[in-house]
Design a protein around this motif. Sequence first.
Motif, PDB file in Angstrom:
ATOM      1  N   UNK A   1       0.825  -1.203   0.000  1.00 32.19           N
ATOM      2  CA  UNK A   1       0.000   0.000   0.000  1.00 32.19           C
ATOM      3  C   UNK A   1       0.867   1.265   0.000  1.00 32.19           C
ATOM      4  N   UNK A   2       1.952   1.243   0.773  1.00 35.29           N
ATOM      5  CA  UNK A   2       2.833   2.410   0.836  1.00 35.29           C
ATOM      6  C   UNK A   2       3.559   2.634  -0.489  1.00 35.29           C
ATOM      7  N   UNK A   3       4.043   1.558  -1.097  1.00 38.53           N
ATOM      8  CA  UNK A   3       4.719   1.689  -2.394  1.00 38.53           C
ATOM      9  C   UNK A   3       3.736   2.202  -3.445  1.00 38.53           C
ATOM     10  N   UNK A   4       2.531   1.637  -3.444  1.00 34.63           N
ATOM     11  CA  UNK A   4       1.514   2.100  -4.386  1.00 34.63           C
ATOM     12  C   UNK A   4       1.191   3.571  -4.161  1.00 34.63           C
ATOM     13  N   UNK A   5       1.106   3.987  -2.900  1.00 40.30           N
ATOM     14  CA  UNK A   5       0.836   5.387  -2.584  1.00 40.30           C
ATOM     15  C   UNK A   5       1.958   6.287  -3.083  1.00 40.30           C
TER      16      UNK A   5
END
Length: 396
Positions: A363-367
């Motif tokens: 989720x953090x990488x996608x964000x």
Amino acid sequence: MTYIWLATRVLLLLMVLDVVPLFRSVSWDVVGVYHGWHETMLAGGFPVEDVTWQYPPAAALIILAPSMLPFSYLGGFLVITVAFDALTMASLVRAAAAGEGRGRAGAWVWLLGVPLLGPVVYARFDLLVAALAVSGLLQLNASAWRGGLSFGVAAGLKLWPALALIGVPRGRATRMALVGAVAGAAVSTLLMLLALDGGLDFVTAQQDRGVEVESVWALGFHVARWFGWPGVVSYNYGSMEMLGPYVDTVGRVSLAATLLCLCWLLYWRYRARTWSDATPYDAACAAVLLFVVTSRVISPQYLVWLVGLTAACLTVRASTQRPVAVLVLAATAVTMIEFPELFDDVQKSTALGVTVLLVRNGLLVAAAVLSCLRLWRATVPRPLAAGQYDPGLSPA
């Protein structure tokens, strides 16, 4: 909104104080680590013999402040933390009413995002740093100097708020923000350097760190443990880290990745042409997301940085970061599940622990990727296709 803030913050306090034991106790960092540093500082020096002390000199202001209040050390720390939380909430609400094009979505992100991280958000001093960074962003339009001053003081506590300067509009605003940031960082830092001995030891404090078990870079080692990787998870430099073959190499790769991201941010600033009221906020969010996902350390409390920055973004309706805020809030909720309740599973690289970590870090990488893409598309003009007519180039 006021009643929701009161209810959620009272619940957080009761959990930190172990009155409502929904989670494992998280107060040790305050009553043990921070208070121990405090005692060392009262003796006239920074805790340089403690490898967990890895902060700029101005961070001593936060460590010493709770003892100036008429409570226990934990009580004083919580009073200061709640006060910063309340002031940030009030600032976001006030920003929503600042004029046309503003909205209350940012206030809702802070209102719900802070308790979404669980009691750890009140048991670390990162909320105070995030509050100062948010204050700096919200003040930029009215006074670039005051905004820079807040960034400088915040960077004196932890270095990451300096990244928020990347989106300040070019020209006089940038110059004034830089002057304010240098002034804020210099005054707070020099104050502590003059008061205590050993303030510059933090510069080399993290050079021998491994890869922290919750970071993006640790995922490969977690999976490798299933197939016989001989490394171990051990307490090192204040956190649980991967130690073993190839860890040093991956650590160097992470530093190189952070440097490359910094280069990309500078390139974005060079190419950016369309600047809106939201751009400084959006750029700060993108910059800190890149720093978090490329760092060899991701601690649970880092999520409050991102909650604060996305909250600032969403005070402006034109912000490009609305879907990014959704991803950040989702990552924050997963982090509450991962730490402290499933932290043993993460350390043991169980299927459950690795799955939860993969979801959170994914989720953090996608964000981070989405944040940068949306920032670029909103600010960098697209090249004209071959033969495309641009009326701006027509003769008068």
